[in-house]
Scaffold this motif. Structure first.
Motif, PDB file in Angstrom:
ATOM      1  N   CYS A 104       0.814  -1.220   0.000  1.00  0.00           N
ATOM      2  CA  CYS A 104       0.000   0.000   0.000  1.00  0.00           C
ATOM      3  C   CYS A 104       0.845   1.267   0.000  1.00  0.00           C
ATOM      4  CB  CYS A 104      -0.926   0.008   1.218  1.00  0.00           C
ATOM      5  SG  CYS A 104      -2.170  -1.296   1.222  1.00  0.00           S
ATOM      6  N   GLY A 105       2.148   1.113   0.081  1.00  0.00           N
ATOM      7  CA  GLY A 105       3.026   2.277   0.068  1.00  0.00           C
ATOM      8  C   GLY A 105       3.084   3.023   1.383  1.00  0.00           C
ATOM      9  N   ALA A 106       2.663   2.389   2.472  1.00  0.00           N
ATOM     10  CA  ALA A 106       2.692   3.057   3.775  1.00  0.00           C
ATOM     11  C   ALA A 106       4.137   3.291   4.209  1.00  0.00           C
ATOM     12  CB  ALA A 106       1.967   2.207   4.820  1.00  0.00           C
ATOM     13  N   ALA A 107       4.381   4.446   4.800  1.00  0.00           N
ATOM     14  CA  ALA A 107       5.732   4.789   5.261  1.00  0.00           C
ATOM     15  C   ALA A 107       5.994   4.300   6.683  1.00  0.00           C
ATOM     16  CB  ALA A 107       5.923   6.305   5.192  1.00  0.00           C
ATOM     17  N   THR A 108       5.073   3.558   7.245  1.00  0.00           N
ATOM     18  CA  THR A 108       5.190   3.065   8.621  1.00  0.00           C
ATOM     19  C   THR A 108       6.302   2.032   8.735  1.00  0.00           C
ATOM     20  OG1 THR A 108       2.831   3.426   8.996  1.00  0.00           O
ATOM     21  CG2 THR A 108       3.953   1.903  10.489  1.00  0.00           C
ATOM     22  N   GLY A 109       7.210   2.228   9.697  1.00  0.00           N
ATOM     23  CA  GLY A 109       8.227   1.226   9.981  1.00  0.00           C
ATOM     24  C   GLY A 109       7.648   0.120  10.836  1.00  0.00           C
ATOM     25  N   VAL A 110       8.145  -1.098  10.656  1.00  0.00           N
ATOM     26  CA  VAL A 110       7.584  -2.259  11.348  1.00  0.00           C
ATOM     27  C   VAL A 110       8.589  -2.821  12.352  1.00  0.00           C
ATOM     28  CG1 VAL A 110       6.771  -4.639  11.085  1.00  0.00           C
ATOM     29  CG2 VAL A 110       6.040  -2.869   9.473  1.00  0.00           C
ATOM     30  N   GLY A 154      10.928  -7.086   4.852  1.00  0.00           N
ATOM     31  CA  GLY A 154      10.862  -5.651   5.063  1.00  0.00           C
ATOM     32  C   GLY A 154      10.733  -5.179   6.484  1.00  0.00           C
ATOM     33  N   ALA A 155      10.641  -6.082   7.464  1.00  0.00           N
ATOM     34  CA  ALA A 155      10.582  -5.629   8.849  1.00  0.00           C
ATOM     35  C   ALA A 155      11.903  -4.960   9.211  1.00  0.00           C
ATOM     36  CB  ALA A 155      10.303  -6.800   9.782  1.00  0.00           C
ATOM     37  N   SER A 156      11.824  -3.909   9.993  1.00  0.00           N
ATOM     38  CA  SER A 156      13.017  -3.132  10.341  1.00  0.00           C
ATOM     39  C   SER A 156      13.585  -3.472  11.701  1.00  0.00           C
ATOM     40  CB  SER A 156      12.692  -1.636  10.310  1.00  0.00           C
ATOM     41  OG  SER A 156      12.283  -1.241   9.019  1.00  0.00           O
ATOM     42  N   GLY A 157      12.821  -4.175  12.538  1.00  0.00           N
ATOM     43  CA  GLY A 157      13.316  -4.478  13.867  1.00  0.00           C
ATOM     44  C   GLY A 157      12.584  -5.650  14.492  1.00  0.00           C
ATOM     45  N   PHE A 158      13.229  -6.238  15.503  1.00  0.00           N
ATOM     46  CA  PHE A 158      12.689  -7.417  16.165  1.00  0.00           C
ATOM     47  C   PHE A 158      12.966  -7.353  17.656  1.00  0.00           C
ATOM     48  CE2 PHE A 158      13.755  -8.442  11.868  1.00  0.00           C
ATOM     49  CZ  PHE A 158      12.658  -9.147  11.414  1.00  0.00           C
ATOM     50  N   LEU A 159      11.946  -7.687  18.442  1.00  0.00           N
ATOM     51  CA  LEU A 159      12.056  -7.757  19.893  1.00  0.00           C
ATOM     52  C   LEU A 159      11.449  -9.070  20.358  1.00  0.00           C
ATOM     53  CD1 LEU A 159      10.639  -4.258  20.901  1.00  0.00           C
ATOM     54  CD2 LEU A 159      13.051  -4.902  20.926  1.00  0.00           C
ATOM     55  N   VAL A 160      11.952  -9.591  21.479  1.00  0.00           N
ATOM     56  CA  VAL A 160      11.282 -10.728  22.109  1.00  0.00           C
ATOM     57  C   VAL A 160      10.404 -10.193  23.236  1.00  0.00           C
ATOM     58  CG1 VAL A 160      12.962 -12.507  21.522  1.00  0.00           C
ATOM     59  CG2 VAL A 160      13.324 -11.112  23.559  1.00  0.00           C
ATOM     60  N   LYS A 161       9.254 -10.818  23.405  1.00  0.00           N
ATOM     61  CA  LYS A 161       8.299 -10.334  24.403  1.00  0.00           C
ATOM     62  C   LYS A 161       8.853 -10.424  25.824  1.00  0.00           C
ATOM     63  CE  LYS A 161       4.080 -11.283  21.790  1.00  0.00           C
ATOM     64  NZ  LYS A 161       2.792 -12.019  21.759  1.00  0.00           N
TER      65      LYS A 161
END
Length: 235
Positions: free
Chosen positions: A76-82, A101-108
């Motif tokens: 959709c062309g959203a500029a939201t980072g994931v 395309g995900a920009s970052g990862f965290l563990v809960k």
């Protein structure tokens, strides 16, 4: 004039998890939670409506999982980072998300400070891998990659060694979660120069994004750069 707050969307199918995330983010006055979703489809709809800077997405959700939601936002062309949330045992999902395309990862189960650091990093255009995620991904790649752990490490080192000294400096700072602007200030160069270096690094390493480059840096054992410490030595 004060900077505008970082607008964040939270998406997790467990209300208690969302409440905990919201409580952590509320401790930072520079962050504003603008929407919450209980599944991936709702997350996409709300992200397109509210245009947040960062979407914190659980990898496993009903209707659309985090991977599919991130992919739809890109289409959709959203500029939201994931920024993806994972639990132990989801390493295959993380690897798929790296290419998606995900920009970052965290563990809960990580520290609250990691959530705040991740949101700020993604909002500034950087990548963010929590230490636990980076270690798990590297271990998973070593255990499943062709040629065994030693072979993968050596292959990663060879790829990183093919970069210039300055590109290795930049890659270490990318892996530390710094944005182009912060890297430029650390190295005493203009931001456009850093952007050109990052583009060259992604092309020469044949990786799709900064997060994947960060994983490769960790896998290669590239000396870590402290986000607040002195910059690498001049090339």
């Amino acid at each position: 004039m004060a900077a505008a707050p970082i607008r964040v969307l939270l998406a997790d199918d467990e209300p208690m998890i969302r409440a905990g995330l919201r409580a952590v983010l509320a401790t930072d006055p520079a962050i504003d939670v603008v929407a919450e979703a209980g599944d991936g489809r709702e997350a996409v709809d709300l992200a397109l409506r509210h245009r947040p800077d960062v979407a914190v997405l659980d990898i496993r959700m009903p209707r659309l999982d985090g991977l599919a939601a991130a992919a739809e936002l890109r289409r959709c062309g959203a500029a939201t980072g994931v920024l993806m949330l994972t639990t132990f045992g989801e390493d295959d999902y993380i690897l798929r998300a790296l290419g998606g395309g995900a920009s970052g990862f965290l563990v809960k189960s990580g520290e609250p400070e990691e959530l705040l650091a991740g949101v700020h990093a993604i909002a500034s255009g950087a990548a963010y891998l929590s230490p636990k995620v980076a270690a798990r991904v590297v271990a998973h790649l070593a255990a499943t990659g062709a040629g065994g752990p030693a072979g993968r490490r050596e292959a990663a080192r060879d790829r990183v060694a093919a970069l210039t000294a300055r590109e290795r400096d930049v890659l270490a700072l990318v892996a530390a979660g710094l944005s182009n602007g912060r890297i430029a200030r650390r190295l005493g160069v203009v931001e456009g120069t850093v952007k050109a270096h990052v583009s060259s690094i992604l092309a020469r390493l044949d990786v799709p994004n900064r997060a994947a480059a960060a994983v490769l840096a960790h896998e290669a054992g590239l000396p870590a750069a402290e986000p607040g410490g002195p910059g690498p030595a001049p090339a």
